[in-house]
Design a protein around this motif. Sequence first.
Motif, PDB file in Angstrom:
ATOM      1  N   LEU A 248      48.456  36.797  53.942  1.00 13.68           N
ATOM      2  CA  LEU A 248      48.577  37.916  54.557  1.00 13.68           C
ATOM      3  C   LEU A 248      49.287  38.981  53.761  1.00 13.68           C
ATOM      4  O   LEU A 248      49.120  40.205  53.515  1.00 13.68           O
ATOM      5  N   SER A 249      50.351  38.484  52.843  1.00  9.46           N
ATOM      6  CA  SER A 249      51.029  39.405  52.067  1.00  9.46           C
ATOM      7  C   SER A 249      50.058  39.966  50.641  1.00  9.46           C
ATOM      8  O   SER A 249      50.373  40.831  50.152  1.00  9.46           O
ATOM      9  N   ASN A 250      49.063  39.111  50.320  1.00 12.33           N
ATOM     10  CA  ASN A 250      48.210  39.497  49.391  1.00 12.33           C
ATOM     11  C   ASN A 250      47.035  40.252  50.001  1.00 12.33           C
ATOM     12  O   ASN A 250      45.902  40.590  49.294  1.00 12.33           O
ATOM     13  N   TRP A 251      46.958  40.500  51.396  1.00 11.94           N
ATOM     14  CA  TRP A 251      45.779  41.056  52.050  1.00 11.94           C
ATOM     15  C   TRP A 251      45.606  42.434  51.537  1.00 11.94           C
ATOM     16  O   TRP A 251      46.243  43.372  50.947  1.00 11.94           O
ATOM     17  N   SER A 252      44.228  42.609  51.169  1.00 10.90           N
ATOM     18  CA  SER A 252      43.577  43.825  50.569  1.00 10.90           C
ATOM     19  C   SER A 252      42.075  44.079  50.735  1.00 10.90           C
ATOM     20  O   SER A 252      41.318  43.019  50.670  1.00 10.90           O
ATOM     21  N   ILE A 253      41.672  45.142  51.620  1.00  9.72           N
ATOM     22  CA  ILE A 253      40.178  45.282  51.656  1.00  9.72           C
ATOM     23  C   ILE A 253      39.888  46.908  51.657  1.00  9.72           C
ATOM     24  O   ILE A 253      40.921  47.681  51.933  1.00  9.72           O
TER      25      ILE A 253
END
Length: 293
Positions: A248-253
Amino acid sequence: MKKILLGITTTLLLAFIVGCSAEKEASSSEASDENGKDKTITFGVTPWTSTVPPTKIAGLILEDMGYTVEETKANVGGVFMGLSRGDLDVFMDAWLPMHQVHLDKFGDKLDDTAVSYPKAETGWVVPTYMKDINSISDLKGKEDLFNNKMYGIEEGASATKESNEIIKAYGLDMKQVNSSEGGMIAQASRMMAQEKPVVFYGWRPHTMFNKFDLKVLSNDQGFFGSSSVHVITNNKLKEKAPDAYEFLSNWSISIDEVEAMIVEIEENGKDAEKVAREWINNNQDKVNKMLGK
């Protein structure tokens, strides 16, 4: 004979109790790993279309990682309260600075984990056929054209509070009419179908910008403006599920991807989970990057 029947009955009863106990233990263990740690992650879900795609995508990826995923529906205030209490683990659709008040309120009980997308336009909108209305100040003296009404979302939302502040700051003779997102859009849609004057709260990503020709009204007092959408977790998730937290800390969209999925779900009637799974299958390189692979 009675003794034999009593013995059989007792044996069957014991077998039933043991069987139920084993079934209960098995059921409980489904949500725990071999070390007894909780493997259930609960998402808070607000009644906004923008919340659905990222929640479904993140949930499916976490399920692929071996977690049990649950969703709890609530208004935004309830979601942040649930996060602070540890009843909820993740919220995928926090809008900053609009929701900063909740982060300030609950302090170190929350974790600002990631930025989903950095620029999301939000504010009061009108249809483009209203050529003379381009800023909020243009509404002054013309409130009667709108029947002295501005349409907003639910009462407890931060946007509702900010809209009331706009009315006061600009001295507008208007009242905010609140309802659900769907109710607001339905009312605005009816009025736009007749090309009547209407002003309401709008934001991207949302299908309203795909369905209607809209413009966001500018203002010179710093209201709304561009927001960044964040992933917020409770402060225990990092310890409870470190690999989930890392993902989740790497989440990107991108906002365009979210908006495209909203159109598929809301306009084309596709199942939200199927749309999310399609995105995962078509963007495995992005998924792998978020997973740190």
